[in-house]
Design an enzyme around this catalytic site. Structure first.
Site, PDB file in Angstrom:
ATOM      1  N   GLY A 154     -14.802   3.856  11.842  1.00 50.24           N
ATOM      2  CA  GLY A 154     -14.391   5.053  11.012  1.00 50.24           C
ATOM      3  C   GLY A 154     -14.541   4.552   9.382  1.00 50.24           C
TER       4      GLY A 154
ATOM      5  N   GLY B 234     -13.299   0.592   9.221  1.00 54.41           N
ATOM      6  CA  GLY B 234     -14.003  -0.199  10.191  1.00 54.41           C
ATOM      7  C   GLY B 234     -15.389  -0.326   9.453  1.00 54.41           C
ATOM      8  CB  SER B 235     -17.945   1.966   8.116  1.00 54.57           C
ATOM      9  OG  SER B 235     -17.333   2.849   7.346  1.00 54.57           O
TER      10      SER B 235
ATOM     11  N   GLY C 266     -13.231   0.388  16.150  1.00 55.03           N
ATOM     12  CA  GLY C 266     -13.149   1.277  15.413  1.00 55.03           C
ATOM     13  C   GLY C 266     -14.234   1.252  14.449  1.00 55.03           C
TER      14      GLY C 266
ATOM     15  CD  GLU D 227      -5.930  12.257   7.387  1.00 52.97           C
ATOM     16  OE1 GLU D 227      -6.544  12.862   8.175  1.00 52.97           O
ATOM     17  OE2 GLU D 227      -6.113  11.152   7.166  1.00 52.97           O
TER      18      GLU D 227
ATOM     19  CE  LYS E 257      -0.545   5.263   8.194  1.00 54.43           C
ATOM     20  NZ  LYS E 257      -1.566   5.499   7.188  1.00 54.43           N
TER      21      LYS E 257
ATOM     22  CD  GLU F  65      -0.962  -7.632   2.189  1.00 53.26           C
ATOM     23  OE1 GLU F  65      -0.506  -6.643   1.743  1.00 53.26           O
ATOM     24  OE2 GLU F  65      -0.641  -8.685   2.028  1.00 53.26           O
TER      25      GLU F  65
ATOM     26  CE  LYS G 180       0.912   3.691   4.045  1.00 56.46           C
ATOM     27  NZ  LYS G 180       0.126   4.635   3.154  1.00 56.46           N
TER      28      LYS G 180
ATOM     29  CB  VAL H  21       2.066  -1.600   3.462  1.00 56.88           C
ATOM     30  CG1 VAL H  21       2.851  -1.139   2.352  1.00 56.88           C
ATOM     31  CG2 VAL H  21       2.958  -1.632   4.857  1.00 56.88           C
TER      32      VAL H  21
END
Lengths: 426, 426
Positions: free
Chosen positions: A10, A13-14, A8, A188, A103, A127, A203, A130
């Site tokens: 996104g 990731g970036s 990924g 979103e 999560k 890590e 979480k 959450v």
């Protein structure tokens, strides 16, 4: 050199990519060796990207990563249940350590994933799953290891906290603020997972399983979202000395764990009341350490990437120095979850009733019959046939409130029950 | 089994003893083996103690611990510079790992102690030396490892924070509150180390050296205590939208590190403004993680013991599993400390002047000549020949303020400079 397979590219990731680039020298020094992103799994290899890299590292074939023996560490940042879950399992099975910020997968498959990692002698770090950049999983496992954790409260979803903050500070209604949050990218396009409390439930489930060393059945976690909160509730909360927050709660009781997510009245004076906008916080009480709170950005590209890269560095160090995996944090307990009907709380209740004499008396009679005693009553006179009544109860079992409400709904003079919100004494 | 030599059975030492006792089973499971306190160094073996143990473990001879080859781990909780420093060095030299909560020794001898531990391949953990039970050293080393830390603010001394909180909330003078704090046990009989800022200076020095990977010369850290803060200053701060806190500050600049401890005006709206009573907090900004705050009890028997036992557990695990010590956090930089005279701040200045026309004009003229511009002026009319003037400057180098003050002191109509307090824009 430790070679990484990144799944990924996104938002997070970036961010991970750019931190590994920007701080390569420091990271090398702290880890003891170079980290190299060997392959990146993407959906579309030809998409234009702002990052500076050799196109050869991109692949759309997961096998090029799983079957690559040179890759020591898989970093899963595609999110969602599948194929992320399958990729994580495949990586562990092939003896790779895994870092993820997923999560959903961790909350749902924690036992299986931890067990497999232990069996294979590799690391699984999460890590970033959450509270973004706020250190919470590592402190629970390490810094508070000498404590019995008694209770844990979290504001763990930035989107809902942003919406509630805006509703409170700008006195605006839910729908309007949600639309704005979507246009600003804080919510979103499909905000259901945030708004409904599901995201926070994943979480708190992860945190509970660590804090109480138990497996948590997600289906047993009570979850309620913020869709029903109206500006009127927020104003009344303020008048009563509270603010409304979407709270994730995990408490240890003798008869089981009380784990739940729902909007709650919390005192304006409590430090959690001041956690606003997209910020997250975790407030816990341990038998030795007392009350501790951590606060920061719970999501977003760089804060989450900060946590993911810290996880990568830890895993890479342990691989490089061949430090055996010694996570003795098996889930040794099998705590039952307490059903929400058995949980005691104070409650805020807002009703619409006909403006006739005796209505309040009928309501309080029903409460009395169900052992519900009242802490305060607000009845405002309005020039209308329908008037609001607001009640706050003392501590009472939720099943007694539910019985009362069923009876109250049956009263001719009660038009509607507008809202029922738990009051959390932190 | 890992055998421990414990030095000191005072407040924190007895807390550590009781946690190791109470949570023995859990700790064994998490560490992988039993922990056993083999010997305890005390001054007086015959003193009555509330703890339940075999008297044979007590000793007043350090050699019984240092020369005992069975003891893997020394836990130093006697405090103060000597003999604590000598004992730590002796333990490291004999190949034992060390856990300590001694801020003075770590702040003063960090380089030597870390170097020796690295040379001997043993661990040195000191989470308990800063901010009691709040995880701060481990997060700086691990959780924020992928960040460049840009600035760090701490409320690191509980005694001074308690005094300032009481002065603010109860509108009482310093001397009175200090006396009360002493009688309640919140302040030492000799409170100098707390009140003067020295205690906070040790702590910010330790945090800075980790955050910026450098050695810190304690003598270069500017330190100012809270002795000079009067109720009048606190009231004026409030009027201007601030609270006064003893702030420990460490900021990264191109030309060096700005590390200092002094009372500061901070905005009432900032999360640090809400850290009251004996609570401590650390607020930091990293390039990836953004702003993060941790908050909790910064001192006391159990919170500090919580941190010490976590350190013991980590060291014990690594000893038991023969995990090589891989702390690559050498102090590779040699950042200069910026002299306070070169630091830019806003300043709050309170003067007593003769109530004559033209006094303010003389003062503002001097400021103008020294490139100090004013953000606000409060001049209150009182039926007195001596009146207060309160000024708040814009950002200016401290040396310009100092030059101005020298000139202002020379004015015939200026009776005294009551206080000069930095305004920190967080």
């Amino acid at each position: 050199m430790i070679k990484i397979g990144l799944l990924g590219l996104g938002t997070v990731g970036s961010g991970v990519f750019s931190i590994l680039e920007k701080h390569a020298e420091t990271i090398k020094r702290k880890v003891g060796t170079d980290l190299k992103i060997e392959k990146v799994l993407v959906k579309d290899k030809d998409k234009q990207r702002d990052l500076d890299f050799d196109d050869q590292i991109l692949t759309d074939d997961i096998d090029e990563i799983i079957n690559n023996k040179d890759i020591d560490l898989l970093v899963e940042l595609i999110g969602g249940e599948n194929p992320a879950y399958n990729y994580i399992i495949a990586a562990l099975n092939s003896g790779k350590s895994v870092v993820t910020a997923n999560k959903l997968v961790i909350a749902k498959y924690e036992q299986e994933i931890m067990g497999l990692a232990r069996e294979k002698g590799v690391q699984i770090n999460y890590e970033g799953s959450v509270a973004g950049g706020i250190p919470v999983i590592r402190p629970l496992k390490e810094s508070f290891a000498a404590n019995k954790i008694e209770r844990l409260y979290g504001i763990l979803n930035g989107t809902t906290n942003y919406i509630l903050t805006k509703m409170t500070n700008e006195e605006r209604e839910f729908d309007e603020v949600l639309a704005e949050a979507q246009s600003l990218g804080y919510a979103e396009r499909d905000p259901h997972s945030d708004i409904s409390g599901a995201d926070a439930a994943y979480k708190i489930s992860i945190l509970s399983s660590i804090a109480f060393e138990t497996s948590i059945d997600l289906n047993g976690v009570y979850v309620e979202g913020i869709e029903g909160i109206e500006l009127e509730d927020i104003k009344l909360a303020e008048e009563l000395g509270y603010v409304i927050k979407l709270l994730a709660i995990a408490k240890y009781h003798q008869d089981g764990l009380d784990v739940r997510v729902h909007p709650a009245f919390i005192s304006k004076e409590h430090p959690l009341a001041l956690v606003n906008d997209v910020y997250n916080a975790i407030y816990l009480h341990g038998d030795a350490v007392g009350d501790v709170m951590s606060y920061g950005q719970g999501a977003g590209r760089m804060p989450t990437a900060s946590a993911v890269v810290a996880d990568i560095m830890q895993a890479a160090r342990d691989i490089y120095y061949q430090r055996p995996e010694v996570d003795n944090l098996d889930s040794i307990y099998n705590h039952d979850l307490v059903n929400i009907s058995q949980v005691e709380n104070s409650f805020y209740l807002r009703l619409q009733v006909k403006d006739k004499p005796g209505v309040l008396a009928q309501i309080t009679k029903i409460f009395g019959e169900n052992q519900v005693s009242l802490a305060s009553v607000i009845q405002k006179h309005r020039l209308s046939e329908i008037v609001p009544i607001v009640l706050v109860t003392h501590q009472v079992k939720e099943e007694n409130i539910n019985k009362s409400l069923t009876a109250i709904k049956g009263l001719d003079d009660v038009i509607s029950i507008k809202n029922l919100i738990r009051v959390e004494e932190l």
